[in-house]
Design an enzyme around this catalytic site. Structure first.
Site, PDB file in Angstrom:
ATOM      1  N   SER A 143      20.041  31.164  -3.814  1.00  0.00           N
ATOM      2  CA  SER A 143      21.015  32.114  -4.385  1.00  0.00           C
ATOM      3  C   SER A 143      20.240  33.136  -5.201  1.00  0.00           C
ATOM      4  O   SER A 143      19.099  32.870  -5.622  1.00  0.00           O
ATOM      5  CB  SER A 143      21.970  31.344  -5.304  1.00  0.00           C
ATOM      6  N   TYR A 172      24.163  25.004 -11.323  1.00  0.00           N
ATOM      7  CA  TYR A 172      23.955  25.946 -10.222  1.00  0.00           C
ATOM      8  C   TYR A 172      22.553  26.550 -10.305  1.00  0.00           C
ATOM      9  O   TYR A 172      21.822  26.604  -9.319  1.00  0.00           O
ATOM     10  CB  TYR A 172      25.038  27.035 -10.235  1.00  0.00           C
TER      11      TYR A 172
HETATM   12  N1  LIG Z   1      29.560  32.240  -1.584  1.00  0.00           N
HETATM   13  C1  LIG Z   1      28.632  32.939  -2.249  1.00  0.00           C
HETATM   14  O1  LIG Z   1      28.905  33.977  -2.847  1.00  0.00           O
HETATM   15  C2  LIG Z   1      27.207  32.433  -2.280  1.00  0.00           C
HETATM   16  C3  LIG Z   1      26.219  33.241  -2.840  1.00  0.00           C
HETATM   17  C4  LIG Z   1      24.915  32.772  -2.892  1.00  0.00           C
HETATM   18  C5  LIG Z   1      24.609  31.534  -2.376  1.00  0.00           C
HETATM   19  N2  LIG Z   1      25.586  30.774  -1.844  1.00  0.00           N
HETATM   20  C6  LIG Z   1      25.222  29.466  -1.333  1.00  0.00           C
HETATM   21  O2  LIG Z   1      25.565  29.392   0.029  1.00  0.00           O
HETATM   22  C7  LIG Z   1      25.901  28.062   0.366  1.00  0.00           C
HETATM   23  C8  LIG Z   1      27.279  28.019   0.993  1.00  0.00           C
HETATM   24  O3  LIG Z   1      28.199  28.563   0.068  1.00  0.00           O
HETATM   25  P1  LIG Z   1      29.721  28.789   0.428  1.00  0.00           P
HETATM   26  O4  LIG Z   1      30.198  29.905  -0.405  1.00  0.00           O
HETATM   27  O5  LIG Z   1      29.882  28.854   1.906  1.00  0.00           O
HETATM   28  O6  LIG Z   1      30.344  27.458  -0.144  1.00  0.00           O
HETATM   29  P2  LIG Z   1      31.596  26.619   0.361  1.00  0.00           P
HETATM   30  O7  LIG Z   1      32.093  25.875  -0.817  1.00  0.00           O
HETATM   31  O8  LIG Z   1      32.538  27.489   1.130  1.00  0.00           O
HETATM   32  O9  LIG Z   1      30.933  25.594   1.382  1.00  0.00           O
HETATM   33  C9  LIG Z   1      30.173  24.500   0.969  1.00  0.00           C
HETATM   34  C10 LIG Z   1      30.397  23.397   1.974  1.00  0.00           C
HETATM   35  O10 LIG Z   1      29.593  22.265   1.604  1.00  0.00           O
HETATM   36  C11 LIG Z   1      30.329  21.102   1.913  1.00  0.00           C
HETATM   37  N3  LIG Z   1      29.847  19.929   1.180  1.00  0.00           N
HETATM   38  C12 LIG Z   1      30.046  19.621  -0.141  1.00  0.00           C
HETATM   39  N4  LIG Z   1      29.533  18.419  -0.423  1.00  0.00           N
HETATM   40  C13 LIG Z   1      28.992  17.949   0.727  1.00  0.00           C
HETATM   41  C14 LIG Z   1      28.348  16.734   1.090  1.00  0.00           C
HETATM   42  N5  LIG Z   1      28.140  15.771   0.178  1.00  0.00           N
HETATM   43  N6  LIG Z   1      27.949  16.563   2.366  1.00  0.00           N
HETATM   44  C15 LIG Z   1      28.171  17.529   3.292  1.00  0.00           C
HETATM   45  N7  LIG Z   1      28.778  18.702   3.029  1.00  0.00           N
HETATM   46  C16 LIG Z   1      29.194  18.903   1.755  1.00  0.00           C
HETATM   47  C17 LIG Z   1      31.765  21.457   1.516  1.00  0.00           C
HETATM   48  O11 LIG Z   1      32.699  20.588   2.112  1.00  0.00           O
HETATM   49  C18 LIG Z   1      31.857  22.901   2.013  1.00  0.00           C
HETATM   50  O12 LIG Z   1      32.372  22.985   3.322  1.00  0.00           O
HETATM   51  C19 LIG Z   1      25.810  27.255  -0.932  1.00  0.00           C
HETATM   52  O13 LIG Z   1      24.537  26.667  -1.019  1.00  0.00           O
HETATM   53  C20 LIG Z   1      25.971  28.327  -1.982  1.00  0.00           C
HETATM   54  O14 LIG Z   1      25.407  27.951  -3.203  1.00  0.00           O
HETATM   55  C21 LIG Z   1      26.873  31.181  -1.775  1.00  0.00           C
END
Ligand SMILES: NC(=O)c1ccc[n+]([C@@H]2O[C@H](COP(=O)([O-])OP(=O)(O)OC[C@H]3O[C@@H](n4cnc5c(N)ncnc54)[C@H](O)[C@@H]3O)[C@@H](O)[C@H]2O)c1
Length: 261
Positions: A143, A172
């Site tokens: 991130s 985070y």
């Molecule tokens: N959305 C953003 O703005 C953003 C920005 C920077 C980085 N990220 C990173 O991108 C990645 C995805 O983010 P997102 O926004 O799609 O999040 P999201 O919450 O939509 O998706 C995360 C997924 O991880 C799954 N998960 C949680 N615990 C789990 C486990 N124990 N085993 C298997 N799966 C599990 C959840 O069920 C969910 O489907 C993350 O690492 C997040 O930190 C997101």
């Protein structure tokens, strides 16, 4: 193989793999219905996508995930460590738990378990299989908060007392920064075993957050806006393919310029 593949960004990674002719394996918790998401992908792209209900914090489940994939496809070429807890504190006036002083130990443990231990276990089990075959790519999804601290002013709520103001949880920053350490460790550990390991550091994706949060965040970003959900696809394709064959141990920051201000 994509962890957290039913989520906002995880499904986009799966689309990239499908569009490039790969065989995406969508791993996610049972409640996130990875098999239904795989069916969506099969319909949209006509590929053999596989959905696997897996809790990546459990080593035995990660081992069965690998066994299922080897049984079905015979090999595993790419691991995208994408799953993480990312609780939304923006727009909440009831998130005093998120402040450092209040953060419950079970939240700390759960966040580290998914974002860090999960990435370790998947890398250990699936990366070792790649190293055995002398071929593979791991992409860790970090991130912009892996390279800068959260600006807590973004999360402030009018009328909420100081000691109850929401904050981006410390977990985070810790998880995302640690993923860069994991990336460098694995990249050098497996450099002679044909496994490349890199990270991407995406900035915030617009997904209907409250308007005042979006305005405040956009003001911190040289490109003056949050990312669209499909704006990481090119980087994911590049980093998961031989186009990046001379790249390992790197972190590609894609944040609209936020971290250079
Ligand atoms: N959305 C953003 O703005 C953003 C920005 C920077 C980085 N990220 C990173 O991108 C990645 C995805 O983010 P997102 O926004 O799609 O999040 P999201 O919450 O939509 O998706 C995360 C997924 O991880 C799954 N998960 C949680 N615990 C789990 C486990 N124990 N085993 C298997 N799966 C599990 C959840 O069920 C969910 O489907 C993350 O690492 C997040 O930190 C997101």
């Amino acid at each position: 193989m994509i962890t957290g593949a039913s989520g906002l960004l995880g499904y986009k990674h799966a689309e990239v793999i499908a569009a490039a002719g790969g065989l995406p394996v969508l791993a996610d918790l049972p409640a996130a219905e990875p098999e239904a998401k795989a069916e969506e992908l099969r319909t949209a792209y006509g590929v053999q996508a596989l959905g696997c209900a897996t809790d990546i914090t459990k080593g035995d489940q990660v081992k069965s995930l690998l066994a299922t994939v080897l049984d079905r496809f015979g090999t595993v070429d790419i691991l995208i460590n994408n799953a993480a807890n990312n609780p939304k504190v923006e727009g909440s006036s009831d998130a005093a738990w998120s402040r450092l002083e209040n953060l419950p130990l079970d939240v700390w443990e759960a966040d580290l378990a998914v974002g860090l231990t999960g990435a370790f276990l998947c890398s250990q089990v699936i990366g070792s299989e790649m190293a055995r075959r002398n071929k593979g790519v791991i992409l860790n999804v970090a991130s912009d908060l892996a390279v800068i601290a959260p600006d807590q002013r973004l999360y402030r709520q009018d009328g909420v007392p100081e000691d109850l103001q929401p904050a981006k949880p410390v977990t985070y920053s810790v998880v995302k920064t640690a993923l860069l350490g994991l990336t460098r460790y694995l990249a050098t550990y497996w450099a002679d075993s044909g496994v490349r390991v890199n990270a991407i550091s995406p900035g915030g994706i617009y997904s209907g957050q409250p308007e005042d949060f979006v305005t405040r965040l956009s003001a911190l970003i040289p490109l003056s806006r949050m990312a669209r959900v499909d704006e990481y696809k090119g980087a994911v394709l590049f980093m998961c393919s031989d186009a990046s064959s001379y790249m390992t141990g790197a972190n590609v920051v894609i944040d609209g310029g936020r971290s250079c201000w």
